[in-house]
Design a protein around this motif. Structure first.
Motif, PDB file in Angstrom:
ATOM      1  N   MET A  46       0.846  -1.197   0.000  1.00  0.00           N
ATOM      2  CA  MET A  46       0.000   0.000   0.000  1.00  0.00           C
ATOM      3  C   MET A  46       0.882   1.248   0.000  1.00  0.00           C
ATOM      4  SD  MET A  46      -2.614  -1.874  -0.032  1.00  0.00           S
ATOM      5  CE  MET A  46      -3.770  -0.519  -0.250  1.00  0.00           C
ATOM      6  N   HIS A  47       0.700   2.072  -1.037  1.00  0.00           N
ATOM      7  CA  HIS A  47       1.529   3.258  -1.230  1.00  0.00           C
ATOM      8  C   HIS A  47       1.264   4.329  -0.170  1.00  0.00           C
ATOM      9  CE1 HIS A  47      -2.092   5.199  -2.713  1.00  0.00           C
ATOM     10  NE2 HIS A  47      -2.221   4.293  -3.671  1.00  0.00           N
ATOM     11  N   GLY A  48       2.129   5.352  -0.171  1.00  0.00           N
ATOM     12  CA  GLY A  48       1.973   6.471   0.744  1.00  0.00           C
ATOM     13  C   GLY A  48       1.035   7.527   0.197  1.00  0.00           C
ATOM     14  N   GLY A  49       1.098   8.728   0.798  1.00  0.00           N
ATOM     15  CA  GLY A  49       0.206   9.806   0.408  1.00  0.00           C
ATOM     16  C   GLY A  49       0.415  10.301  -1.006  1.00  0.00           C
ATOM     17  N   GLY A  50       1.580   9.997  -1.606  1.00  0.00           N
ATOM     18  CA  GLY A  50       1.836  10.385  -2.984  1.00  0.00           C
ATOM     19  C   GLY A  50       1.052   9.557  -3.989  1.00  0.00           C
ATOM     20  N   ARG A  51       0.406   8.492  -3.506  1.00  0.00           N
ATOM     21  CA  ARG A  51      -0.415   7.608  -4.342  1.00  0.00           C
ATOM     22  C   ARG A  51       0.378   7.067  -5.527  1.00  0.00           C
ATOM     23  NH1 ARG A  51      -6.389   8.557  -2.511  1.00  0.00           N
ATOM     24  NH2 ARG A  51      -5.990  10.003  -0.812  1.00  0.00           N
ATOM     25  N   ASN A  52       1.643   6.775  -5.272  1.00  0.00           N
ATOM     26  CA  ASN A  52       2.589   6.360  -6.310  1.00  0.00           C
ATOM     27  C   ASN A  52       2.849   4.862  -6.256  1.00  0.00           C
ATOM     28  OD1 ASN A  52       3.745   6.945  -3.779  1.00  0.00           O
ATOM     29  ND2 ASN A  52       5.796   7.232  -4.652  1.00  0.00           N
TER      30      ASN A  52
ATOM     31  N   ILE B  61       5.979  -0.506  -6.463  1.00  0.00           N
ATOM     32  CA  ILE B  61       6.163  -1.810  -7.085  1.00  0.00           C
ATOM     33  C   ILE B  61       7.623  -1.997  -7.496  1.00  0.00           C
ATOM     34  CG2 ILE B  61       5.715  -1.330  -9.551  1.00  0.00           C
ATOM     35  CD1 ILE B  61       4.054  -4.158  -7.628  1.00  0.00           C
ATOM     36  N   GLN B  62       8.269  -0.910  -7.955  1.00  0.00           N
ATOM     37  CA  GLN B  62       9.675  -0.990  -8.328  1.00  0.00           C
ATOM     38  C   GLN B  62      10.558  -1.253  -7.110  1.00  0.00           C
ATOM     39  OE1 GLN B  62      10.982  -1.140 -11.286  1.00  0.00           O
ATOM     40  NE2 GLN B  62       9.074  -0.771 -12.412  1.00  0.00           N
ATOM     41  N   ALA B  63      10.185  -0.690  -5.974  1.00  0.00           N
ATOM     42  CA  ALA B  63      10.966  -0.889  -4.747  1.00  0.00           C
ATOM     43  C   ALA B  63      10.903  -2.334  -4.263  1.00  0.00           C
ATOM     44  CB  ALA B  63      10.456   0.055  -3.657  1.00  0.00           C
ATOM     45  N   TRP B  64       9.895  -3.074  -4.714  1.00  0.00           N
ATOM     46  CA  TRP B  64       9.724  -4.447  -4.247  1.00  0.00           C
ATOM     47  C   TRP B  64      10.188  -5.496  -5.258  1.00  0.00           C
ATOM     48  CZ3 TRP B  64       7.662  -6.855   0.203  1.00  0.00           C
ATOM     49  CH2 TRP B  64       7.362  -5.969   1.237  1.00  0.00           C
TER      50      TRP B  64
ATOM     51  N   ASN C 147       5.640   3.350   9.711  1.00  0.00           N
ATOM     52  CA  ASN C 147       5.809   4.813   9.728  1.00  0.00           C
ATOM     53  C   ASN C 147       4.520   5.578   9.461  1.00  0.00           C
ATOM     54  OD1 ASN C 147       8.494   4.340  10.186  1.00  0.00           O
ATOM     55  ND2 ASN C 147       9.215   4.971   8.174  1.00  0.00           N
ATOM     56  N   ALA C 148       3.435   5.155  10.070  1.00  0.00           N
ATOM     57  CA  ALA C 148       2.163   5.858   9.889  1.00  0.00           C
ATOM     58  C   ALA C 148       2.236   7.256  10.497  1.00  0.00           C
ATOM     59  CB  ALA C 148       1.021   5.065  10.524  1.00  0.00           C
TER      60      ALA C 148
ATOM     61  N   TYR D 107      10.488   4.586   2.554  1.00  0.00           N
ATOM     62  CA  TYR D 107       9.653   3.427   2.241  1.00  0.00           C
ATOM     63  C   TYR D 107      10.463   2.264   1.671  1.00  0.00           C
ATOM     64  CZ  TYR D 107       9.478   4.635  -2.818  1.00  0.00           C
ATOM     65  OH  TYR D 107       9.777   4.890  -4.135  1.00  0.00           O
ATOM     66  N   LYS D 108      11.579   2.565   1.004  1.00  0.00           N
ATOM     67  CA  LYS D 108      12.388   1.473   0.447  1.00  0.00           C
ATOM     68  C   LYS D 108      13.066   0.673   1.550  1.00  0.00           C
ATOM     69  CE  LYS D 108      13.292   3.824  -3.953  1.00  0.00           C
ATOM     70  NZ  LYS D 108      14.315   4.380  -4.865  1.00  0.00           N
ATOM     71  N   LYS D 109      13.682   1.355   2.503  1.00  0.00           N
ATOM     72  CA  LYS D 109      14.370   0.654   3.597  1.00  0.00           C
ATOM     73  C   LYS D 109      13.374  -0.023   4.543  1.00  0.00           C
ATOM     74  CE  LYS D 109      18.590   3.422   3.530  1.00  0.00           C
ATOM     75  NZ  LYS D 109      19.489   4.332   4.282  1.00  0.00           N
TER      76      LYS D 109
END
Length: 309
Positions: free
Chosen positions: A85-91, A96-99, A199-200, A296-298
């Motif tokens: 589930m993405h952050g507030g940037g809705r990206n 998906i690339q980070a995973w 990190n909510a 979010y990546k780490k």
């Protein structure tokens, strides 16, 4: 004097009419008119990065949602499925690339819904607050909750890909972390195996005197069942800078802590107190990742051991 009151009355009526017109137009645009990307033909998920678009709700075509996926070559039925589930940037495309590498190493099918909203800078109710309520404060039916959309996507993936998995894992960062912990609280019947809220920005506390999203006064909730779910509150040791990202500073949010690390600790400890008071089963964990901030990546990398173990 009479002229003054007549003018004042006209100004009031004009202002009220404009407000009412904008409110009705806004409601129709947000909650009546169909919106979202064009539906794609149903097909099996491809190896690598892929995407499809389906109706968000099972009994309505009023709203569609794009879903990004990543499938390793070695993935097969019964291997782990992870919703990201993405952050507030809705990206969702960035997430998906980070995973990708994490998925290849750990053989995970990654599913990243994209809760697109051009007004996301001004409203959060449709995503991280679960779409329980409209922007205008009226209740949405459960079939239109954002949490239900995740369950709908899971059913679609199972049906179109002949997948027999009964459960999925779910990870959310920042706004996504808000989404995940509220999903566990409000929809414990969801087919989640392990949920990770990372990190909510702020939390829904088990406080019956505070209205949602700060408390549970105006929502139906079953804490006994929520506490039976596996929820990991994942915090970054360096996530103590409120200037990073969108950080809510209302009085009720600030009572939870002056930064995200404090707020996550407050949330977990408050629920510990609740379960101790009632002697309930409690399957939640808290994990603080050293030398990591609002990244979010780490945080995604640090969530893997909770998913694979």
């Amino acid at each position: 004097m009479n002229n003054f009151y007549r003018i004042l009355k006209k100004v009031f009526l004009y202002t009220f009419s404009i407000f009412l017109l904008h409110s009705v137009a806004g409601y129709i645009y947000l909650y009546v008119l169909p919106k979202g990307p064009e539906i794609t033909a149903s097909s099996k998920i491809k190896i690598g990065v892929d995407a499809f678009v389906i109706n968000a709700y099972k009994d309505s075509d009023r709203k569609s949602i794009k879903v990004w996926t990543y499938k390793p070559e070695s993935w097969k039925d019964h291997d782990n499925i992870v919703f990201v589930m993405h952050g507030g940037g809705r990206n969702a495309d960035d997430y998906i690339q980070a995973w990708v590498e994490l998925a290849d190493i750990n053989n995970l099918l990654i599913v990243a819904p994209e809760f697109e909203n051009k007004f996301s800078k001004y409203t959060t109710n449709d995503y991280q607050e679960g779409n329980l309520f409209t922007f205008f404060g009226t209740k949405n039916p459960k079939r239109e909750w954002a949490f239900t959309v995740v369950e709908n996507i899971f059913d679609h993936i199972k049906m179109t890909n002949n997948i027999t998995n009964d459960h999925y894992d779910i990870f959310g960062h920042s706004a996504g972390g808000q989404f995940v912990h509220r999903m566990v609280l409000l929809m414990p019947e969801a087919r989640i195996r392990t949920a990770i809220s990372a990190n909510a920005g702020f939390y829904t506390l088990p406080n019956a005197t505070l209205e949602f999203p700060y408390g549970i006064k105006n929502v139906e909730i079953n804490l006994v069942e929520s506490y039976r779910k596996k929820l990991v509150v994942l915090l970054g040791e360096l996530d103590n800078d409120p200037n990073l990202g969108t950080f809510r500073t209302t009085d009720l949010a600030m009572e939870q802590g002056s930064h995200r690390l404090q707020r996550g600790t407050t949330f977990f400890n408050t629920n510990i107190e609740m379960k101790n008071k009632n002697s309930w089963v409690f399957n939640w964990e808290i994990d603080t990742i050293k030398n990591v901030g609002h990244d979010y990546k780490k945080m995604s990398e640090s969530s893997i051991e909770w998913i694979t173990n």
